[in-house]
Write an enzyme that holds these catalytic residues in place. Structure first.
Site, PDB file in Angstrom:
ATOM      1  N   SER A 190      44.931  37.829  38.652  1.00  0.00           N
ATOM      2  CA  SER A 190      46.226  38.615  38.602  1.00  0.00           C
ATOM      3  C   SER A 190      45.753  40.033  37.872  1.00  0.00           C
ATOM      4  O   SER A 190      44.680  40.351  37.428  1.00  0.00           O
ATOM      5  CB  SER A 190      47.044  37.748  37.674  1.00  0.00           C
ATOM      6  OG  SER A 190      48.147  38.912  36.933  1.00  0.00           O
ATOM      7  N   LYS A 196      43.320  34.553  33.730  1.00  0.00           N
ATOM      8  CA  LYS A 196      43.185  35.075  34.978  1.00  0.00           C
ATOM      9  C   LYS A 196      41.773  36.041  35.239  1.00  0.00           C
ATOM     10  O   LYS A 196      41.266  36.047  36.473  1.00  0.00           O
ATOM     11  CB  LYS A 196      44.286  36.101  35.455  1.00  0.00           C
ATOM     12  CG  LYS A 196      45.748  35.084  35.758  1.00  0.00           C
ATOM     13  CD  LYS A 196      45.433  34.010  36.988  1.00  0.00           C
ATOM     14  CE  LYS A 196      46.801  33.388  37.355  1.00  0.00           C
ATOM     15  NZ  LYS A 196      46.341  32.367  38.183  1.00  0.00           N
ATOM     16  N   TYR A 242      47.591  34.475  29.629  1.00  0.00           N
ATOM     17  CA  TYR A 242      47.539  34.482  30.957  1.00  0.00           C
ATOM     18  C   TYR A 242      46.407  35.480  31.320  1.00  0.00           C
ATOM     19  O   TYR A 242      45.697  35.155  32.370  1.00  0.00           O
ATOM     20  CB  TYR A 242      48.836  34.782  31.296  1.00  0.00           C
ATOM     21  CG  TYR A 242      49.122  34.991  32.807  1.00  0.00           C
ATOM     22  CD1 TYR A 242      49.310  33.519  33.590  1.00  0.00           C
ATOM     23  CD2 TYR A 242      49.036  36.198  33.633  1.00  0.00           C
ATOM     24  CE1 TYR A 242      49.506  33.779  35.179  1.00  0.00           C
ATOM     25  CE2 TYR A 242      49.489  36.038  34.980  1.00  0.00           C
ATOM     26  CZ  TYR A 242      49.572  34.841  35.704  1.00  0.00           C
ATOM     27  OH  TYR A 242      49.759  35.039  37.108  1.00  0.00           O
TER      28      TYR A 242
END
Length: 325
Positions: free
Chosen positions: A153, A170, A166
């Site tokens: 990401s 990622k 997150y």
């Protein structure tokens, strides 16, 4: 231009019940792949489960004349990951392609993230990539061929407020893929990371609380989104993912961005830096401070293929700067 085909190939796509994963599964099948459609059927925040998400995609593939089977196993456990790959092996006897795509969001301030907001994210995104990736890799090694695509990401590579859990998970995909690509090079296995920017159901759980960070809010408000208008559906990211896991692609150990129809390689590189004077006496913090601009400036940079390259590159820079041992 050669046609990108997946005839006689078996692909596993996790998180394939909706959004990007659904797009990958449908396009792989359209190009001839037999597909394991894996999805737990949970919400965008990782709650609940439903068999319908994966089965609907399977039914769509079959109605178009393709071959697919559904899997509701969770990527978040070693047993679940093994079961996903075993589904492919039991059904078609091999695994040629893995797209590790399953994921969800739980946003909060860094200082307020609870274990319930950290652990499930790490379990599904990072550990899940191991749990599905390891059995897939073993099958690929045995047959001497494989293509693995891990989903990273831009939040992990470039940062996003209220997404530390997150982003960290990622960003971990980059280290994982680098290691897999190096090890897999001996067995015909390629591994890359995709940074997709696409509208998906994860947008539903992105709260605007991050606008409390002035610099981030200012940057967001100043962003020019005109180029992205109408170009954010998953269909714009699917082509890059499909190519990266195809036999036609020879690239490995790369990071690639897809954003609104712009496709680009992303690099983690090293500045030329500054080399301390010859000898065995370390520099002081004051020496670092006086040379910090040289350390930081990316006038010239290198791209290490692995950590040992840093030694060779360092020796080259030392010679260039006139520092001799």
């Amino acid at each position: 231009m050669d046609h990108v085909s997946f005839e006689n190939r078996v692909a596993v796509v996790t998180g394939a019940g909706s959004g990007l994963g659904r797009g990958y599964a449908l396009e792989l099948a359209r190009r001839g792949a037999k597909v394991v459609v894996n999805d737990l059927g949970g919400s965008p925040s990782g709650e609940g489960a439903s068999a319908s998400a994966a089965q609907i995609v399977v039914d769509t593939i079959r109605s178009a004349g393709g071959e697919a089977v559904a899997s509701m196993d969770s990527v978040a456990t070693r047993e679940g990951g093994a079961a996903i790959i075993q589904t492919a092996l039991d059904t078609w006897g091999k695994v040629d392609v893995l797209i590790s795509n399953a994921g969800f969001l739980r946003n909060n301030r860094f200082e307020d993230l609870s274990d319930n907001e950290i652990d499930p994210i790490v379990d599904v995104h990072l550990k899940g990539a191991f749990y599905v990736g390891q059995p897939a890799y073993r099958a690929m090694r045995a047959q001497g061929y494989g293509r693995i695509l891990f989903t990273g990401s831009s939040s992990g590579m470039f940062g996003h407020a209220w997404q530390a859990n997150y982003a960290a998970s990622k960003a971990g995909m980059v280290g994982l893929s680098n290691a897999v690509a190096i090890e897999g090079s001996a067995y015909g296995i390629q591994s890359n990371v995709l940074l997709p920017n696409a509208l998906s159901r994860l947008e539903e759980v992105m709260t605007p609380g991050y606008m409390e960070i002035p610099a981030f809010a200012e940057a967001l408000q100043a962003t020019d989104f005109s180029f992205a208008d109408g170009r954010m559906p998953p269909e714009f990211t699917v082509p890059l993912a499909i190519y990266l896991v195809s036999e036609a692609c020879s690239a490995t150990q790369g990071i690639y961005s897809s954003n609104s129809g712009r496709y680009a390689r992303v690099r983690v590189c090293e500045a030329e830096g500054w080399v301390a004077p010859a000898g065995t006496t370390p520099p002081s913090a004051e020496d670092i401070a006086s040379h910090f601009e040289d350390i930081s400036e990316l006038r010239e940079f290198s791209l290490p293929r692995h950590n040992y390259d840093e030694f060779t590159i360092g020796a080259q820079v030392a010679r260039k700067q006139g520092v001799h041992s």
